[in-house]
Every structure is written in structure tokens, then in C-alpha cells.
Design a protein around this motif. Structure first.
Motif, PDB file in Angstrom:
ATOM      1  N   ALA A 223      52.249 -12.097   3.515  1.00 27.30           N
ATOM      2  CA  ALA A 223      53.540 -12.671   3.916  1.00 27.30           C
ATOM      3  C   ALA A 223      53.846 -13.906   3.084  1.00 27.30           C
ATOM      4  CB  ALA A 223      53.513 -13.016   5.404  1.00 27.30           C
ATOM      5  N   ARG A 224      52.840 -14.770   2.904  1.00 25.77           N
ATOM      6  CA  ARG A 224      53.050 -15.979   2.105  1.00 25.77           C
ATOM      7  C   ARG A 224      53.414 -15.633   0.669  1.00 25.77           C
ATOM      8  NH1 ARG A 224      50.222 -17.639  -1.629  1.00 25.77           N
ATOM      9  NH2 ARG A 224      48.373 -16.464  -0.991  1.00 25.77           N
ATOM     10  N   ALA A 225      52.642 -14.718   0.054  1.00 28.07           N
ATOM     11  CA  ALA A 225      52.884 -14.349  -1.341  1.00 28.07           C
ATOM     12  C   ALA A 225      54.250 -13.702  -1.507  1.00 28.07           C
ATOM     13  CB  ALA A 225      51.783 -13.408  -1.823  1.00 28.07           C
ATOM     14  N   ALA A 226      54.635 -12.850  -0.554  1.00 28.58           N
ATOM     15  CA  ALA A 226      55.954 -12.207  -0.635  1.00 28.58           C
ATOM     16  C   ALA A 226      57.053 -13.259  -0.573  1.00 28.58           C
ATOM     17  CB  ALA A 226      56.106 -11.195   0.496  1.00 28.58           C
ATOM     18  N   GLY A 227      56.889 -14.233   0.324  1.00 31.40           N
ATOM     19  CA  GLY A 227      57.888 -15.296   0.427  1.00 31.40           C
ATOM     20  C   GLY A 227      58.017 -16.078  -0.863  1.00 31.40           C
ATOM     21  N   GLU A 228      56.877 -16.402  -1.471  1.00 32.95           N
ATOM     22  CA  GLU A 228      56.909 -17.166  -2.720  1.00 32.95           C
ATOM     23  C   GLU A 228      57.548 -16.364  -3.845  1.00 32.95           C
ATOM     24  OE1 GLU A 228      53.027 -18.622  -3.650  1.00 32.95           O
ATOM     25  OE2 GLU A 228      52.782 -19.645  -1.717  1.00 32.95           O
ATOM     26  N   LEU A 229      57.187 -15.088  -3.957  1.00 28.57           N
ATOM     27  CA  LEU A 229      57.753 -14.258  -5.020  1.00 28.57           C
ATOM     28  C   LEU A 229      59.251 -14.070  -4.855  1.00 28.57           C
ATOM     29  CD1 LEU A 229      55.037 -11.454  -5.441  1.00 28.57           C
ATOM     30  CD2 LEU A 229      55.787 -13.058  -7.200  1.00 28.57           C
ATOM     31  N   LEU A 230      59.677 -13.770  -3.635  1.00 35.68           N
ATOM     32  CA  LEU A 230      61.094 -13.486  -3.409  1.00 35.68           C
ATOM     33  C   LEU A 230      61.954 -14.739  -3.545  1.00 35.68           C
ATOM     34  CD1 LEU A 230      60.673 -11.034  -0.403  1.00 35.68           C
ATOM     35  CD2 LEU A 230      61.396 -10.452  -2.730  1.00 35.68           C
ATOM     36  N   GLN A 231      61.379 -15.894  -3.223  1.00 38.31           N
ATOM     37  CA  GLN A 231      62.129 -17.136  -3.391  1.00 38.31           C
ATOM     38  C   GLN A 231      62.243 -17.509  -4.863  1.00 38.31           C
ATOM     39  OE1 GLN A 231      60.471 -20.569  -1.412  1.00 38.31           O
ATOM     40  NE2 GLN A 231      62.415 -21.671  -1.475  1.00 38.31           N
ATOM     41  N   ALA A 232      61.141 -17.350  -5.602  1.00 32.49           N
ATOM     42  CA  ALA A 232      61.146 -17.718  -7.019  1.00 32.49           C
ATOM     43  C   ALA A 232      61.867 -16.691  -7.885  1.00 32.49           C
ATOM     44  CB  ALA A 232      59.704 -17.894  -7.513  1.00 32.49           C
ATOM     45  N   HIS A 233      61.879 -15.421  -7.426  1.00 28.68           N
ATOM     46  CA  HIS A 233      62.453 -14.339  -8.234  1.00 28.68           C
ATOM     47  C   HIS A 233      63.311 -13.431  -7.338  1.00 28.68           C
ATOM     48  CE1 HIS A 233      59.618 -15.595 -11.337  1.00 28.68           C
ATOM     49  NE2 HIS A 233      58.668 -15.532 -10.422  1.00 28.68           N
ATOM     50  N   PRO A 234      64.476 -13.908  -6.948  1.00 24.20           N
ATOM     51  CA  PRO A 234      65.327 -13.131  -6.026  1.00 24.20           C
ATOM     52  C   PRO A 234      65.805 -11.809  -6.606  1.00 24.20           C
ATOM     53  CG  PRO A 234      66.507 -15.043  -6.893  1.00 24.20           C
ATOM     54  CD  PRO A 234      65.087 -15.201  -7.298  1.00 24.20           C
ATOM     55  N   GLU A 235      65.621 -11.608  -7.903  1.00 21.19           N
ATOM     56  CA  GLU A 235      66.042 -10.348  -8.529  1.00 21.19           C
ATOM     57  C   GLU A 235      65.081  -9.204  -8.231  1.00 21.19           C
ATOM     58  OE1 GLU A 235      63.250 -12.312 -11.490  1.00 21.19           O
ATOM     59  OE2 GLU A 235      64.799 -12.942 -10.053  1.00 21.19           O
ATOM     60  N   LEU A 236      63.905  -9.490  -7.672  1.00 24.24           N
ATOM     61  CA  LEU A 236      62.916  -8.445  -7.390  1.00 24.24           C
ATOM     62  C   LEU A 236      63.476  -7.412  -6.402  1.00 24.24           C
ATOM     63  CD1 LEU A 236      59.623 -10.532  -7.009  1.00 24.24           C
ATOM     64  CD2 LEU A 236      60.363  -9.175  -8.976  1.00 24.24           C
ATOM     65  N   THR A 237      63.230  -6.144  -6.717  1.00 24.57           N
ATOM     66  CA  THR A 237      63.665  -5.061  -5.812  1.00 24.57           C
ATOM     67  C   THR A 237      62.484  -4.321  -5.197  1.00 24.57           C
ATOM     68  OG1 THR A 237      63.758  -3.423  -7.604  1.00 24.57           O
ATOM     69  CG2 THR A 237      65.768  -4.721  -7.171  1.00 24.57           C
ATOM     70  N   ALA A 238      61.267  -4.666  -5.642  1.00 25.73           N
ATOM     71  CA  ALA A 238      60.087  -3.975  -5.113  1.00 25.73           C
ATOM     72  C   ALA A 238      58.870  -4.887  -5.212  1.00 25.73           C
ATOM     73  CB  ALA A 238      59.827  -2.677  -5.877  1.00 25.73           C
ATOM     74  N   LEU A 239      57.910  -4.653  -4.306  1.00 26.29           N
ATOM     75  CA  LEU A 239      56.634  -5.356  -4.318  1.00 26.29           C
ATOM     76  C   LEU A 239      55.504  -4.326  -4.280  1.00 26.29           C
ATOM     77  CD1 LEU A 239      57.284  -8.195  -1.693  1.00 26.29           C
ATOM     78  CD2 LEU A 239      57.297  -8.419  -4.196  1.00 26.29           C
ATOM     79  N   PHE A 240      54.530  -4.528  -5.144  1.00 19.00           N
ATOM     80  CA  PHE A 240      53.316  -3.704  -5.131  1.00 19.00           C
ATOM     81  C   PHE A 240      52.173  -4.602  -4.696  1.00 19.00           C
ATOM     82  CE2 PHE A 240      49.790  -1.841  -7.998  1.00 19.00           C
ATOM     83  CZ  PHE A 240      49.262  -1.117  -6.938  1.00 19.00           C
ATOM     84  N   CYS A 241      51.547  -4.258  -3.570  1.00 19.50           N
ATOM     85  CA  CYS A 241      50.483  -5.076  -2.983  1.00 19.50           C
ATOM     86  C   CYS A 241      49.141  -4.391  -3.182  1.00 19.50           C
ATOM     87  CB  CYS A 241      50.739  -5.287  -1.491  1.00 19.50           C
ATOM     88  SG  CYS A 241      52.398  -5.918  -1.122  1.00 19.50           S
ATOM     89  N   PHE A 242      48.105  -5.190  -3.464  1.00 20.36           N
ATOM     90  CA  PHE A 242      46.793  -4.631  -3.794  1.00 20.36           C
ATOM     91  C   PHE A 242      45.992  -4.181  -2.580  1.00 20.36           C
ATOM     92  CE2 PHE A 242      45.928  -6.413  -8.342  1.00 20.36           C
ATOM     93  CZ  PHE A 242      47.066  -5.765  -8.788  1.00 20.36           C
ATOM     94  N   ASN A 243      46.519  -4.352  -1.378  1.00 18.86           N
ATOM     95  CA  ASN A 243      45.955  -3.658  -0.224  1.00 18.86           C
ATOM     96  C   ASN A 243      47.018  -3.542   0.861  1.00 18.86           C
ATOM     97  OD1 ASN A 243      45.934  -6.131   1.176  1.00 18.86           O
ATOM     98  ND2 ASN A 243      43.897  -5.810   2.025  1.00 18.86           N
ATOM     99  N   ASP A 244      46.755  -2.710   1.855  1.00 19.07           N
ATOM    100  CA  ASP A 244      47.744  -2.443   2.899  1.00 19.07           C
ATOM    101  C   ASP A 244      47.937  -3.633   3.825  1.00 19.07           C
ATOM    102  OD1 ASP A 244      48.106   0.085   1.906  1.00 19.07           O
ATOM    103  OD2 ASP A 244      46.884   1.087   3.424  1.00 19.07           O
ATOM    104  N   GLN A 245      46.877  -4.410   4.043  1.00 14.76           N
ATOM    105  CA  GLN A 245      47.003  -5.580   4.908  1.00 14.76           C
ATOM    106  C   GLN A 245      48.050  -6.549   4.360  1.00 14.76           C
ATOM    107  OE1 GLN A 245      45.342  -4.422   7.714  1.00 14.76           O
ATOM    108  NE2 GLN A 245      44.457  -6.442   7.937  1.00 14.76           N
ATOM    109  N   MET A 246      47.984  -6.821   3.079  1.00 12.82           N
ATOM    110  CA  MET A 246      48.973  -7.720   2.469  1.00 12.82           C
ATOM    111  C   MET A 246      50.348  -7.068   2.451  1.00 12.82           C
ATOM    112  SD  MET A 246      46.892  -9.704  -0.556  1.00 12.82           S
ATOM    113  CE  MET A 246      46.642  -8.258  -1.577  1.00 12.82           C
TER     114      MET A 246
END
Length: 331
Positions: A223-246
Motif C-alpha cells: 500500500a505504501r509503495a503504491a501510494g508513493e508510485l502513483l503520487q510521483a508518477h500519476p501517468e501509471l496505468t498498471a502496477l506489477f507487484c513481486f508478491n500477492d501480499q503487496m
């Protein structure tokens, strides 16, 4: 206390047959096994492992060293190991909390002091030098989550590069070009391999260097990493996470941010743990063959115990499981 002779008499079989049911069940007809085990239960017969150890010079116990059993990943592996161990009539002794080299060495020593015949150890953060030292003290060790080229005959791991390609090819096919990566702890060699594979994939598709944010495999870090990525890079349309928990954490953060998944943001995980199908929406993920990994780990441990010749172990192939968390990118 009932003895093996009592079991043999009531089951109308020889003592040798009861012994084979206990130690080499594959050599006994299923119907006979069932009858003998039923008598054991009726008599509350408890096999004497100390006697077995004296007779065979083997304890019949295999130790298992993992980092933790939370989050589903190691739990699935342990379930598979335990199921296969029971099928092969051996016992397991599990030691958790082994995140560092020192932890693993101490855990292995504790298991060895319990006379384990072999040890199955998760070692994703060990260097080649540390592996050499570990194997010097634990020659009958099976290494899981190990990508070392020097110990392929006793190492079991998933083809991480293939898994990365499955996830990113899926997103690319849906039109996504702005993809953020939520990785795991940098000291983990599987994480390093996946990160390297991501960079290679982006370069191969003539895309800019991907945006990474490191997590620790927990939902909160996702959740923290997603928030940081989406705030810094609002153009992102997808996230690939290295495990299901994240990935589950990323889904939660997207909801808080008012980004509906998958219409505004697609999310892909890695593992296919028990949470994936119950996530909201159900998680598209790279499924690791953890059941196969556990079964092969026990088989390999028994080969080491029997001093059988070993051959390099092939990487296990993951598969993409498409669910509701991915959709076409908005144009």
C-alpha cells in the motif's frame, strides 16, 4: 504399551510387513496398508522413533527452515512438504524466523541437534560463500528459492524471468506502457533477478527505465509503495507487484486514492496465494508451482539421505492466472 508384534498379530500379518508399512509403505499393497494402519489406530500404537533410529541409523525426520509462515507463501510450501512427507512415511520438524544468514545457521544447528537426516532450507538471501559454509555444516541440505549456479543439483527455484515476462507481456497486450514495479527486499536474490528481468523486458520493448518502489512482501508495504508510485508518477496505468501480499496492499491503496481497479489501474501479483482469488477485485497473478516445489524438496532430501547421485534441477515454470484486476489501458 502396545508393540509392533501386537499390531502384526491383530492385523494377521508378519512383523516385517508392519515394519514395511512404517518404513517402506510403497512396498506394501494398499489394502494391507489400510488394514495395518486401522489396527494401529485401534491399539493406539505409537511407533518408537528411537528404536527405528538405532536399527537404521536414520531418524526418519527431515528439518525445514523457512523465514516465516505468514502471508501464505511459505505456508503453501510447508503444506506440500508435510503432505509428501506423510505419504513417504517420514516426519518433519519446522523452524521459522530465519531471515538472515546467522538465523539460518542457528536454525540448522537446532535441527541437526534433533538428529534430522536432512534439512530443507529457504535461502534466497545467501551469497555463494555463505552457501558453501552452510553446506559444509549441513551436507544433506536441499536449497529452495536458491538461484546459485554452483549448487543446481540440490537447488529448487521458480523461473523468475519467465514469471516476469508472463506478467509484463499480459499488461503490454492490454495496451499498458506506463507500468510501475513494486519490488521486494533488495537483499533477496530472487528479487534482484526479477528486477533485472523487468529492466531487460522494458529495454526490449523500447520503453523507458521502469519506476521501482521497494516493499517488504507485506500488504502494508504494498500500500505504501503504491501510494508513493502513483503520487510521483500519476501517468501509471498498471502496477506489477513481486508478491500477492503487496498486490493486495496496492489494491487497497488504489481504492483509497479513488482509482477503480481495473478500469483506471491494473494490478498484477506474483505467487497465487490463497488471498488472490478473494481480493477485490480477484487478483491477476503469476502462479508459482509451490505444491510441486514442496514435493520435489522431500524427494530430493531422500535422495541425499540415500546418497543417490544427483543431477541439476530444472527451474519450475510459473503460469499466469488472469482474474479481475487487469483490463485494457485507457487510451
Amino acid at each position: 504399551m502396545k508393540t509392533i508384534r501386537d499390531v502384526a498379530k491383530l492385523a494377521n500379518v508378519s512383523v516385517a510387513t508392519v515394519s514395511r508399512v512404517l518404513n517402506e509403505p510403497e512396498k506394501v499393497a494398499p489394502a494391507t496398508q489400510e488394514r495395518v494402519r486401522a489396527v494401529m489406530a485401534e491399539l493406539n500404537f505409537i511407533p518408537n522413533l528411537n528404536a527405528r533410529s538405532l536399527a537404521t541409523s536414520k531418524s526418519g525426520v527431515i528439518g525445514v527452515l523457512v523465514n516465516n509462515v505468514s502471508g501464505g507463501y511459505y505456508g503453501q510450501i510447508i503444506d506440500s512438504i508435510e503432505t509428501e512427507a506423510r505419504r513417504r512415511n517420514v516426519y518433519t520438524l519446522i523452524n521459522c524466523g530465519n531471515g538472515t544468514y546467522a538465523d539460518i545457521m542457528q536454525g540448522a544447528l537446532r535441527l541437526a541437534s534433533r538428529q534430522c537426516d536432512a534439512i530443507i532450507a529457504s535461502v534466497p538471501c545467501m551469497t555463494d560463500e555463505e552457501l558453501e559454509q552452510f553446506l559444509h555444516t549441513q551436507p544433506n541440505a536441499v536449497l529452495i528459492n536458491c538461484i546459485s549456479q554452483q549448487h543446481q543439483e540440490r537447488s529448487l527455484a521458480v523461473d523468475n524471468r519467465h514469471g516476469v515476462r508472463l506478467a509484463l507481456d499480459h499488461l503490454y497486450g492490454l495496451g499498458h506502457r506506463q507500468i510501475g514495479i513494486i519490488s521486494g527486499p533488495v537483499a533477496n536474490y530472487e528479487v534482484q533477478l526479477r528486477s533485472e528481468a523487468c529492466r531487460e523486458w522494458f529495454a526490449g520493448h523500447q520503453l523507458p527505465e521502469p519506476h521501482f518502489c521497494e516493499g517488504d512482501f507485506t500488504p502494508a508495504s504494498g500500500a505504501r509503495a503504491a501510494g508513493e508510485l502513483l503520487q510521483a508518477h500519476p501517468e501509471l496505468t498498471a502496477l506489477f507487484c513481486f508478491n500477492d501480499q503487496m498486490a493486495v496492499g496496492a489494491l487497497h491503496q488504489a481504492k483509497l486514492a479513488g482509482l477503480p481497479v481495473p478500469t483506471a489501474l491494473s494490478v498484477v501479483g506474483f505467487d497465487d496465494n490463497e488471498l488472490a482469488v478473494f481480493a477485490d477485485p480477484a487478483l491477476t497473478t503469476v502462479a508459482q508451482p509451490l505444491d510441486l516445489l514442496g514435493r520435489r524438496a522431500i524427494a530430493l532430501a531422500q535422495q541425499l539421505i540415500a546418497e543417490e547421485p544427483l543431477t541439476p534441477q530444472p527451474l519450475l515454470l510459473p503460469e499466469l492466472v488472469i482474474r479481475g484486476s487487469t483490463a485494457a489501458a485507457k487510451v
